[in-house]
Design an enzyme around this catalytic site. Sequence first.
Site, PDB file in Angstrom:
ATOM      1  N   GLY A 187       0.706  -1.243   0.006  1.00 57.26           N
ATOM      2  CA  GLY A 187      -0.041  -0.091   0.004  1.00 57.26           C
ATOM      3  C   GLY A 187       0.830   1.118   0.117  1.00 57.26           C
ATOM      4  O   GLY A 187       1.945   1.076   0.384  1.00 57.26           O
ATOM      5  N   GLN A 239       2.850   9.978   1.866  1.00 56.04           N
ATOM      6  CA  GLN A 239       4.288   9.282   1.757  1.00 56.04           C
ATOM      7  C   GLN A 239       5.177   9.701   0.501  1.00 56.04           C
ATOM      8  O   GLN A 239       6.098   9.420   0.393  1.00 56.04           O
ATOM      9  CB  GLN A 239       4.090   7.764   1.719  1.00 56.04           C
ATOM     10  CG  GLN A 239       3.431   7.174   3.155  1.00 56.04           C
ATOM     11  CD  GLN A 239       3.357   5.721   2.946  1.00 56.04           C
ATOM     12  OE1 GLN A 239       2.211   5.169   2.524  1.00 56.04           O
ATOM     13  NE2 GLN A 239       4.472   5.062   3.396  1.00 56.04           N
ATOM     14  N   CYS A 279       6.435  -0.439   6.996  1.00 56.29           N
ATOM     15  CA  CYS A 279       5.786   0.851   6.076  1.00 56.29           C
ATOM     16  C   CYS A 279       7.032   1.145   5.411  1.00 56.29           C
ATOM     17  O   CYS A 279       8.079   1.331   6.050  1.00 56.29           O
ATOM     18  CB  CYS A 279       5.526   1.822   7.105  1.00 56.29           C
ATOM     19  SG  CYS A 279       4.986   3.315   6.581  1.00 56.29           S
ATOM     20  N   LEU A 280       6.875   1.568   4.269  1.00 52.64           N
ATOM     21  CA  LEU A 280       7.749   2.090   3.266  1.00 52.64           C
ATOM     22  C   LEU A 280       8.430   3.381   3.742  1.00 52.64           C
ATOM     23  O   LEU A 280       9.594   3.657   3.636  1.00 52.64           O
ATOM     24  CB  LEU A 280       7.154   2.294   1.628  1.00 52.64           C
ATOM     25  CG  LEU A 280       6.899   1.265   0.876  1.00 52.64           C
ATOM     26  CD1 LEU A 280       6.350   1.506  -0.341  1.00 52.64           C
ATOM     27  CD2 LEU A 280       8.059   0.182   0.725  1.00 52.64           C
ATOM     28  N   HIS A 308      -4.077   0.555   7.870  1.00 50.51           N
ATOM     29  CA  HIS A 308      -2.872   1.309   7.700  1.00 50.51           C
ATOM     30  C   HIS A 308      -2.651   2.567   7.146  1.00 50.51           C
ATOM     31  O   HIS A 308      -2.080   3.521   6.974  1.00 50.51           O
ATOM     32  CB  HIS A 308      -1.710   0.098   7.636  1.00 50.51           C
ATOM     33  CG  HIS A 308      -0.486   0.505   7.213  1.00 50.51           C
ATOM     34  ND1 HIS A 308       0.669   0.099   8.210  1.00 50.51           N
ATOM     35  CD2 HIS A 308       0.268   1.403   6.532  1.00 50.51           C
ATOM     36  CE1 HIS A 308       1.808   0.586   7.600  1.00 50.51           C
ATOM     37  NE2 HIS A 308       1.450   1.412   6.849  1.00 50.51           N
ATOM     38  N   GLU A 309      -3.185   2.266   5.838  1.00 54.30           N
ATOM     39  CA  GLU A 309      -3.108   3.341   4.751  1.00 54.30           C
ATOM     40  C   GLU A 309      -3.830   4.722   5.104  1.00 54.30           C
ATOM     41  O   GLU A 309      -3.548   5.834   4.989  1.00 54.30           O
ATOM     42  CB  GLU A 309      -3.328   2.829   3.319  1.00 54.30           C
ATOM     43  CG  GLU A 309      -2.514   1.878   2.925  1.00 54.30           C
ATOM     44  CD  GLU A 309      -1.074   2.089   2.976  1.00 54.30           C
ATOM     45  OE1 GLU A 309      -0.547   3.414   2.717  1.00 54.30           O
ATOM     46  OE2 GLU A 309      -0.247   1.238   3.111  1.00 54.30           O
ATOM     47  N   HIS A 338      -2.298   7.088   7.392  1.00 55.23           N
ATOM     48  CA  HIS A 338      -1.386   7.859   6.862  1.00 55.23           C
ATOM     49  C   HIS A 338      -2.144   9.193   6.698  1.00 55.23           C
ATOM     50  O   HIS A 338      -1.510  10.230   6.387  1.00 55.23           O
ATOM     51  CB  HIS A 338      -0.743   7.323   5.688  1.00 55.23           C
ATOM     52  CG  HIS A 338       0.334   6.343   6.021  1.00 55.23           C
ATOM     53  ND1 HIS A 338       1.609   6.603   6.554  1.00 55.23           N
ATOM     54  CD2 HIS A 338       0.770   5.235   5.668  1.00 55.23           C
ATOM     55  CE1 HIS A 338       2.472   5.521   6.650  1.00 55.23           C
ATOM     56  NE2 HIS A 338       1.984   4.739   6.004  1.00 55.23           N
TER      57      HIS A 338
HETATM   58 NI    NI Z   1       2.794   3.057   5.808  1.00 58.28          NI
END
Ligand code: NI
Length: 179
Positions: free
Chosen positions: A49, A54, A102-103, A144-145, A148
């Site tokens: 995701g 991000q 997470c990226l 999770h997304e 963000h």
């Molecule tokens: Ni993330």
Amino acid sequence: MSILKIARLGHPVLREVAKPVPVEQISSAEIQRLIQDLIETMREYGGVGLAAPQVHRSLQIFTVEALAGSDQSQGKETPLTVLINPVLTVTSERMVEAWEGCLSIPDLRGPVPRYQEVRVRAFDPGGKAVNFQASDFLARVIQHEHDHLTGKVFLDRMRSFESLAFLNEFNRYWQQNEK
Ligand code: NI
């Protein structure tokens, strides 16, 4: 399309509350390009995701995709899903804990409790309203997304940091316990 630079933990954009996209602007070249770039960037870095904050764009858009057999798919195939201005409603109080990464927080993994089921209302890239129930892995990635978009990261959701692990140590000491 372009591969975009990913904001890492500490960049203030990750802590901002993202703005909704005016529905009439979803079809604009700017938003459509951002969506394509999010997809390309998510795939390039092997994420399941990616949310617009991000990539330094504080807008309520995220992408989700997991191919079966990939590292983080947990055996589930999740087709490409792009959600704009998503609103989540909890439909069951049941929570499940599972490992996340997470990226924007590279190389770390931690167990995170998430609701097992959520109802999702959003717009798709065509500007059409969508409304569906998500459960298990998809519900987890969506939560999770969505976090963000509200300036939260998975660390904020952990019950304790005692099992926070670097990826290498996660693979060595924890992953086998999950199988
Ligand atoms: Ni993330």
